[in-house]
Design a protein around this motif. Structure first.
Motif, short mmCIF file in Angstrom:
data_model
loop_
_atom_site.label_atom_id
_atom_site.label_comp_id
_atom_site.label_asym_id
_atom_site.label_seq_id
_atom_site.Cartn_x
_atom_site.Cartn_y
_atom_site.Cartn_z
N PRO A 187 -3.67 0.79 6.72
CA PRO A 187 -3.82 0.86 5.26
C PRO A 187 -2.47 1.01 4.55
O PRO A 187 -1.64 1.83 4.94
N ILE A 188 -2.27 0.19 3.53
CA ILE A 188 -1.00 0.21 2.81
C ILE A 188 -0.82 1.50 2.02
O ILE A 188 0.30 1.96 1.78
N ALA A 189 -1.94 2.13 1.62
CA ALA A 189 -1.87 3.36 0.81
C ALA A 189 -1.15 4.48 1.55
O ALA A 189 -0.34 5.21 0.97
N HIS A 190 -1.41 4.61 2.88
CA HIS A 190 -0.73 5.63 3.68
C HIS A 190 0.78 5.38 3.69
O HIS A 190 1.59 6.31 3.61
N GLN A 191 1.13 4.09 3.80
CA GLN A 191 2.55 3.73 3.85
C GLN A 191 3.23 4.02 2.51
O GLN A 191 4.36 4.52 2.48
N ILE A 192 2.54 3.72 1.41
CA ILE A 192 3.09 3.99 0.08
C ILE A 192 3.36 5.49 -0.08
O ILE A 192 4.41 5.90 -0.57
N ASN A 193 2.42 6.29 0.39
CA ASN A 193 2.56 7.74 0.31
C ASN A 193 3.77 8.22 1.11
O ASN A 193 4.55 9.06 0.65
#
Length: 459
Positions: free
Chosen positions: A114-120
């Motif tokens: 998931p890209i959201a984890h990476q953004i975080n």
């Protein structure tokens, strides 16, 4: 270009890196390290032609870590890799090299998670990014990745990335990096496209080629009737008794047929092809790399970017359409100075490809004969390990030591029954000796790791 043996202690590395190399028992450099590291540490752009498994990750890794300013939490180095698996392996090696340096943050940015984890994670800053072209572009387009302070860029397996059609993506990524930077390009082969992309992204790059050690890879060729191809394959597997074998097929259908056939005979085999979901692909690879499975059957597309060490045997079930691909396939055995063996099966209609290979590679094909086609099933190699999947991963802040501690102290296993431990974001995978599998599964019905209840499943 030939190289002389050279000690890591001769390099102008900071003491935490030297101390760590000493603790890892890295004393003498491999040829690619001896050739490239002095130039990399001098800050020059490099094109390095070197096989996978030659020690190139440590070469560019030490260059990256030498250039890092730890107190600046901006992205200072970027490594672009063709596949998620290679990116993960590079990140693991960088963390190993950096373990005595304080607070070096390394992030992997790849598709399939998931890209959201990476953004975080990016919001908290990072010194080094290792990623695949598609996901790196996603972050740049979302403005979640800032390359304005990039000082060192690495293209790993550049030839594979060009083969996979990533050139435009790579150029787009690099446009968002400062023009004043150091750029390192590593490639196993040197097709025309490498020089073209170097001209676009590098400045006065020094070309360094490590002497090939192809003489350490013994090649055998077998002429085979199309109807006997699978039988000859099984016969050869029982003759050579390799602990770790990759079988290459030209098509997904052939890959599945070989997998089914060998499984029915009782071989320890697993297949890697384009239809697998990311997690399935991950599980296939780790079962092979941790020696729970003896044989991996793969297509070239599925096997791109794989960095598998200690590979005893490569079998080309079908000869490749492209001689360069053949060279890349067989180069997966005989790594880091070890001897390797590659076998190629050739039917009558494939003879033109064999002749082309002989002509282009300037080698004399070593044709072999088989006395009989009997498969002795008592000689099938059976791994002593099996993989157990655990529902705990990096997101739970778990480390290999936590899992090892639970298995040895709490579950009561002897350390020699536990093999490689691989931790991903959500799961952990442990190679366990067959005779201890029941004990491990029984323990995890109630046992915990770091206070967390964990489910276990044998793959």
């Amino acid at each position: 270009m030939s190289t002389v043996s050279m000690a890591f202690s001769q390099l102008p590395l900071i003491s935490p890196l030297q101390d760590n190399l000493h603790s890892l028992e890295y004393t003498t450099m491999t040829p690619v390290q001896a050739l490239t590291l002095p130039v990399i540490l001098a800050g020059k752009d490099v094109i390095a032609k070197a096989k996978t498994g030659s020690g190139k990750t440590a070469a560019f890794g030490l260059g990256i870590l030498s250039a890092i300013k730890v107190d600046n939490y901006a992205v200072q180095s970027l490594v672009i890799c063709p596949t998620r698996e290679l990116a993960e392996q590079v990140a693991i090696e960088l963390r190993r090299l950096a373990r005595l340096m304080n607070n070096v943050k390394i992030l992997t940015l790849c598709g399939g998670t998931p890209i959201a984890h990476q953004i975080n994670s990016l919001e908290h800053g990072a010194h080094i990014i290792v990623g695949t072209p598609g996901r790196l572009l996603d972050h740049l387009q979302k403005n979640t990745l800032d390359l304005s302070e990039l000082r060192l860029l690495v293209l790993d397996e550049a030839d594979r990335m060009l083969d996979m059609g990533f050139e435009d993506d790579i150029v787009s990524i690099i446009k968002q990096a400062p023009a004043q930077r150091q750029t390192l390009l590593f490639s196993a082969t040197y097709p025309d496209g490498i020089q073209k992309i170097s001209n676009k992204i590098q400045q006065q790059a020094e070309f360094l080629a490590v002497d090939e050690v192809n003489n350490q890879i013994e090649q055998y060729f077998y002429e085979v009737d199309e109807n006997s191809r699978k039988l000859l394959l099984a016969k050869l597997l029982t003759e050579h008794l390799a602990e770790s074998t990759i079988i290459f097929c030209n098509t997904k259908i052939a890959c599945q047929e070989v997998d089914n056939y060998l499984n029915q005979l009782g071989f320890s085999v697993i297949a890697l092809h384009g239809d697998l979901e990311q997690r399935e692909r991950e599980q296939v690879l780790l079962q092979f790399t941790n020696k729970s499975k003896a044989i991996l059957v793969a297509t070239d597309v599925a096997a791109r970017g794989l960095d598998i060490k200690e590979l005893d045997l490569v079998i080309n079930y079908q000869i490749s359409y492209d001689p360069q691909v053949h060279v890349h396939r067989i180069g997966r055995t005989g790594r880091a100075g070890e001897n390797g063996l590659a076998i190629t099966l050739v039917a009558a209609h494939e003879m033109p490809k064999a002749n082309l290979l002989e002509e282009l590679e300037k080698i004399t094909l070593n044709w072999q004969t088989v006395n009989n086609m009997t498969v002795d099933k008592s000689r099938i190699v059976k791994p002593v390990m099996q993989t157990v999947s655990l529902t705990i991963g990096r997101k739970n802040k778990v480390r290999p030591g936590d899992i090892l501690g639970a298995l040895t102290k709490d579950a009561g296993l002897e350390g020699n029954l536990i093999g490689k431990i691989i931790i991903t974001d959500l799961y952990s995978y442990v190679a366990i000796n067959h005779k201890a599998i029941k004990k491990v599964l029984e323990y995890f019905k109630q046992g915990k790791i770091k206070g967390k209840s964990v489910r276990a499943r044998a793959l």
